[in-house]
Scaffold this motif. Structure first.
Motif, PDB file in Angstrom:
ATOM      1  N   ASP A   8      -7.569  -9.384  -9.927  1.00  0.00           N
ATOM      2  CA  ASP A   8      -6.795  -8.217  -9.515  1.00  0.00           C
ATOM      3  C   ASP A   8      -5.315  -8.559  -9.435  1.00  0.00           C
ATOM      4  O   ASP A   8      -4.936  -9.717  -9.217  1.00  0.00           O
ATOM      5  N   ALA A   9      -4.486  -7.533  -9.553  1.00  0.00           N
ATOM      6  CA  ALA A   9      -3.039  -7.743  -9.486  1.00  0.00           C
ATOM      7  C   ALA A   9      -2.562  -7.952  -8.052  1.00  0.00           C
ATOM      8  O   ALA A   9      -1.575  -8.649  -7.818  1.00  0.00           O
ATOM      9  N   ALA A  10      -3.253  -7.329  -7.095  1.00  0.00           N
ATOM     10  CA  ALA A  10      -2.827  -7.418  -5.697  1.00  0.00           C
ATOM     11  C   ALA A  10      -4.030  -7.107  -4.809  1.00  0.00           C
ATOM     12  O   ALA A  10      -4.986  -6.445  -5.246  1.00  0.00           O
ATOM     13  N   PRO A  11      -4.008  -7.539  -3.564  1.00  0.00           N
ATOM     14  CA  PRO A  11      -5.140  -7.267  -2.674  1.00  0.00           C
ATOM     15  C   PRO A  11      -5.100  -5.860  -2.096  1.00  0.00           C
ATOM     16  O   PRO A  11      -4.035  -5.253  -1.968  1.00  0.00           O
ATOM     17  N   ARG A  12      -6.289  -5.355  -1.741  1.00  0.00           N
ATOM     18  CA  ARG A  12      -6.377  -4.205  -0.850  1.00  0.00           C
ATOM     19  C   ARG A  12      -6.197  -4.717   0.561  1.00  0.00           C
ATOM     20  O   ARG A  12      -6.742  -5.755   0.932  1.00  0.00           O
ATOM     21  N   ILE A  13      -5.429  -3.990   1.352  1.00  0.00           N
ATOM     22  CA  ILE A  13      -5.136  -4.435   2.715  1.00  0.00           C
ATOM     23  C   ILE A  13      -5.691  -3.402   3.687  1.00  0.00           C
ATOM     24  O   ILE A  13      -5.310  -2.231   3.655  1.00  0.00           O
ATOM     25  N   HIS A  14      -6.611  -3.855   4.546  1.00  0.00           N
ATOM     26  CA  HIS A  14      -7.282  -2.975   5.499  1.00  0.00           C
ATOM     27  C   HIS A  14      -6.740  -3.244   6.898  1.00  0.00           C
ATOM     28  O   HIS A  14      -6.677  -4.398   7.343  1.00  0.00           O
ATOM     29  N   ASP A  15      -6.369  -2.187   7.608  1.00  0.00           N
ATOM     30  CA  ASP A  15      -5.954  -2.316   8.996  1.00  0.00           C
ATOM     31  C   ASP A  15      -7.177  -2.524   9.885  1.00  0.00           C
ATOM     32  O   ASP A  15      -8.243  -1.938   9.656  1.00  0.00           O
TER      33      ASP A  15
ATOM     34  N   MET B 196      -7.768 -33.216 -13.268  1.00  0.00           N
ATOM     35  CA  MET B 196      -6.546 -32.607 -12.733  1.00  0.00           C
ATOM     36  C   MET B 196      -6.837 -31.199 -12.219  1.00  0.00           C
ATOM     37  O   MET B 196      -7.657 -30.481 -12.776  1.00  0.00           O
ATOM     38  N   SER B 197      -6.137 -30.819 -11.172  1.00  0.00           N
ATOM     39  CA  SER B 197      -6.267 -29.481 -10.605  1.00  0.00           C
ATOM     40  C   SER B 197      -5.047 -28.649 -10.969  1.00  0.00           C
ATOM     41  O   SER B 197      -3.946 -29.174 -11.121  1.00  0.00           O
ATOM     42  N   ARG B 198      -5.268 -27.366 -11.101  1.00  0.00           N
ATOM     43  CA  ARG B 198      -4.173 -26.444 -11.389  1.00  0.00           C
ATOM     44  C   ARG B 198      -4.056 -25.460 -10.237  1.00  0.00           C
ATOM     45  O   ARG B 198      -5.029 -24.808  -9.871  1.00  0.00           O
ATOM     46  N   VAL B 199      -2.862 -25.364  -9.654  1.00  0.00           N
ATOM     47  CA  VAL B 199      -2.609 -24.467  -8.531  1.00  0.00           C
ATOM     48  C   VAL B 199      -1.859 -23.246  -9.035  1.00  0.00           C
ATOM     49  O   VAL B 199      -0.840 -23.369  -9.725  1.00  0.00           O
ATOM     50  N   SER B 200      -2.359 -22.067  -8.700  1.00  0.00           N
ATOM     51  CA  SER B 200      -1.681 -20.814  -9.037  1.00  0.00           C
ATOM     52  C   SER B 200      -1.665 -19.928  -7.796  1.00  0.00           C
ATOM     53  O   SER B 200      -2.278 -20.239  -6.775  1.00  0.00           O
ATOM     54  N   VAL B 201      -0.956 -18.815  -7.896  1.00  0.00           N
ATOM     55  CA  VAL B 201      -0.859 -17.880  -6.771  1.00  0.00           C
ATOM     56  C   VAL B 201      -1.904 -16.785  -6.958  1.00  0.00           C
ATOM     57  O   VAL B 201      -1.909 -16.091  -7.972  1.00  0.00           O
ATOM     58  N   LEU B 202      -2.802 -16.655  -5.998  1.00  0.00           N
ATOM     59  CA  LEU B 202      -3.740 -15.527  -6.013  1.00  0.00           C
ATOM     60  C   LEU B 202      -3.048 -14.267  -5.526  1.00  0.00           C
ATOM     61  O   LEU B 202      -3.154 -13.211  -6.138  1.00  0.00           O
ATOM     62  N   SER B 203      -2.318 -14.376  -4.420  1.00  0.00           N
ATOM     63  CA  SER B 203      -1.614 -13.227  -3.851  1.00  0.00           C
ATOM     64  C   SER B 203      -0.302 -13.681  -3.242  1.00  0.00           C
ATOM     65  O   SER B 203      -0.275 -14.635  -2.442  1.00  0.00           O
ATOM     66  N   SER B 204       0.778 -12.979  -3.580  1.00  0.00           N
ATOM     67  CA  SER B 204       2.081 -13.273  -2.994  1.00  0.00           C
ATOM     68  C   SER B 204       2.364 -12.373  -1.792  1.00  0.00           C
ATOM     69  O   SER B 204       3.495 -12.330  -1.304  1.00  0.00           O
ATOM     70  N   HIS B 205       1.346 -11.644  -1.324  1.00  0.00           N
ATOM     71  CA  HIS B 205       1.500 -10.927  -0.055  1.00  0.00           C
ATOM     72  C   HIS B 205       1.589 -11.976   1.049  1.00  0.00           C
ATOM     73  O   HIS B 205       0.660 -12.754   1.264  1.00  0.00           O
ATOM     74  N   ALA B 206       2.712 -12.039   1.744  1.00  0.00           N
ATOM     75  CA  ALA B 206       2.939 -13.082   2.740  1.00  0.00           C
ATOM     76  C   ALA B 206       2.226 -12.736   4.041  1.00  0.00           C
ATOM     77  O   ALA B 206       2.526 -11.717   4.675  1.00  0.00           O
ATOM     78  N   CYS B 207       1.275 -13.578   4.425  1.00  0.00           N
ATOM     79  CA  CYS B 207       0.544 -13.404   5.677  1.00  0.00           C
ATOM     80  C   CYS B 207       1.257 -14.155   6.798  1.00  0.00           C
ATOM     81  O   CYS B 207       1.614 -15.322   6.640  1.00  0.00           O
ATOM     82  N   HIS B 208       1.431 -13.462   7.906  1.00  0.00           N
ATOM     83  CA  HIS B 208       2.001 -14.096   9.089  1.00  0.00           C
ATOM     84  C   HIS B 208       1.127 -15.292   9.490  1.00  0.00           C
ATOM     85  O   HIS B 208       1.629 -16.393   9.716  1.00  0.00           O
ATOM     86  N   LEU B 209      -0.182 -15.067   9.549  1.00  0.00           N
ATOM     87  CA  LEU B 209      -1.140 -16.142   9.791  1.00  0.00           C
ATOM     88  C   LEU B 209      -2.370 -15.878   8.922  1.00  0.00           C
ATOM     89  O   LEU B 209      -3.342 -15.277   9.355  1.00  0.00           O
ATOM     90  N   GLY B 210      -2.278 -16.304   7.661  1.00  0.00           N
ATOM     91  CA  GLY B 210      -3.413 -16.168   6.752  1.00  0.00           C
ATOM     92  C   GLY B 210      -4.520 -17.121   7.161  1.00  0.00           C
ATOM     93  O   GLY B 210      -4.265 -18.298   7.433  1.00  0.00           O
ATOM     94  N   GLU B 211      -5.753 -16.629   7.213  1.00  0.00           N
ATOM     95  CA  GLU B 211      -6.873 -17.449   7.693  1.00  0.00           C
ATOM     96  C   GLU B 211      -8.200 -16.869   7.218  1.00  0.00           C
ATOM     97  O   GLU B 211      -8.269 -15.763   6.696  1.00  0.00           O
ATOM     98  N   GLY B 212      -9.263 -17.656   7.428  1.00  0.00           N
ATOM     99  CA  GLY B 212     -10.639 -17.197   7.269  1.00  0.00           C
ATOM    100  C   GLY B 212     -11.029 -16.698   5.898  1.00  0.00           C
ATOM    101  O   GLY B 212     -11.738 -15.691   5.798  1.00  0.00           O
ATOM    102  N   PRO B 213     -10.633 -17.364   4.787  1.00  0.00           N
ATOM    103  CA  PRO B 213     -11.051 -16.854   3.479  1.00  0.00           C
ATOM    104  C   PRO B 213     -12.559 -17.019   3.283  1.00  0.00           C
ATOM    105  O   PRO B 213     -13.184 -17.952   3.804  1.00  0.00           O
ATOM    106  N   SER B 214     -13.145 -16.090   2.535  1.00  0.00           N
ATOM    107  CA  SER B 214     -14.564 -16.174   2.177  1.00  0.00           C
ATOM    108  C   SER B 214     -14.758 -15.490   0.839  1.00  0.00           C
ATOM    109  O   SER B 214     -13.930 -14.668   0.411  1.00  0.00           O
TER     110      SER B 214
END
Length: 289
Positions: free
Chosen positions: A44-51, A1-19
């Motif tokens: 971490d509690a939340a991501p760092r967001i870089h412009d 069985m797999s367990r799904v959780s939230v890594l980040s609730s920062h809503a991305c307009h177009l989240g892509e390209g994870p690595s």
């Protein structure tokens, strides 16, 4: 069985390209439309967001300290420590109205990177091969090229044209990552379109089903052997992460949603973490010459 959780609730307009950068124990992903690079440890509690000054889509590891960033501004080296950008070459697709899209690094150190029309024009999509300063087109006449991934031995590439609902298989020279012969249809996807993908240590192709709220695992014969359901409808790309590469990061998007749709699906654009009985492969470093 797999367990799904939230890594980040920062809503991305177009989240892509994870690595996953193993040396830094950090996950990286993009909000393409908002010109952001997100960076986060799995605890971490939340991501760092870089412009960013461009719409970026791929962060390929060069070494412990640098990424190669593919974007509509070209290819840039980015310092992970301070974010400094150094241009390697300007944007390479000379047709007007195109941008970069999906990409992955072959075990031989070659980056496959796709381009597409900003208005999703049929036939504008291409896939390019880059290694050690050399760049050449290798696939033409696509619309939205996605699902770029490679078999563990480097002898097979996978890619999709999302509007066709097809994933293709392409034989490769394992020493270079260049195509051998013609592509073949690997499978047809139903219940959504094939978006980003990655391959695990057992050779299963894990593909995000855009519009289908799921990530599907395919065996080398193109049969679905596992499906993981997610809260967001527009899931976009998976990547293996963690010290054992036994966790799966999955990005999503609220692209195209109006206020009513966003209110009905508040999880759209969140980034998810899946724990389950699987193991990924270390991401190869791209050779820049």
């Amino acid at each position: 069985m797999s367990r799904v959780s939230v890594l980040s609730s920062h809503a991305c307009h177009l989240g892509e390209g994870p690595s996953w950068h193993a040396g830094r124990a950090r996950a990286f992903w993009f909000d393409i439309l908002e010109r952001k690079l997100l960076e986060m440890g799995l605890d971490d509690a939340a991501p760092r967001i870089h412009d960013l000054p461009f719409h970026a889509t791929v962060a390929a590891r060069v070494d412990e300290d640098r990424h190669l960033i593919a974007s509509d501004g070209g290819l840039h080296l980015r310092s992970i420590d301070d974010g400094a950008l150094t241009e390697l070459r300007p944007f390479w697709d000379d047709r007007p109205g195109t941008r970069s899209n999906d990409g992955a690094v072959h075990p031989a150190g070659a980056l496959w990177i796709s381009t597409m029309g900003r208005r999703f024009e049929p036939g504008f999509g291409r896939i390019w091969w880059y290694r050690a300063g050399e760049l050449r087109p290798i696939v033409d006449e696509l619309t939205i090229p996605n699902a770029i991934a490679f078999s563990p031995d480097g002898g097979t590439a996978y890619f999709s044209d999302t509007p066709e609902n097809l994933i293709y298989r392409q034989a490769l020279d394992p020493a270079t990552g260049l195509p051998r012969g013609e592509r073949q249809v690997f499978c047809r996807v139903s219940g959504g379109g094939p978006d980003g993908a990655t391959v695990d240590a057992d050779g299963l192709l894990w593909n995000a089903r855009w519009g289908g709220s799921a990530v599907d695992a395919y065996d080398p014969d193109g049969h679905v052997v596992r499906t993981i359901s997610l809260p967001a409808r527009q899931v976009s790309c998976p990547a293996f992460a963690g010290p054992g590469l036994d966790r799966l990061i999955v990005t999503s998007a609220y692209e195209g949603y109006d206020a009513e749709k966003r209110a009905a699906e508040p999880e759209a654009g969140w980034t998810y973490l899946v724990d389950g009985p699987f193991r990924g492969l270390p991401e190869p470093a791209v050779l820049i010459g």
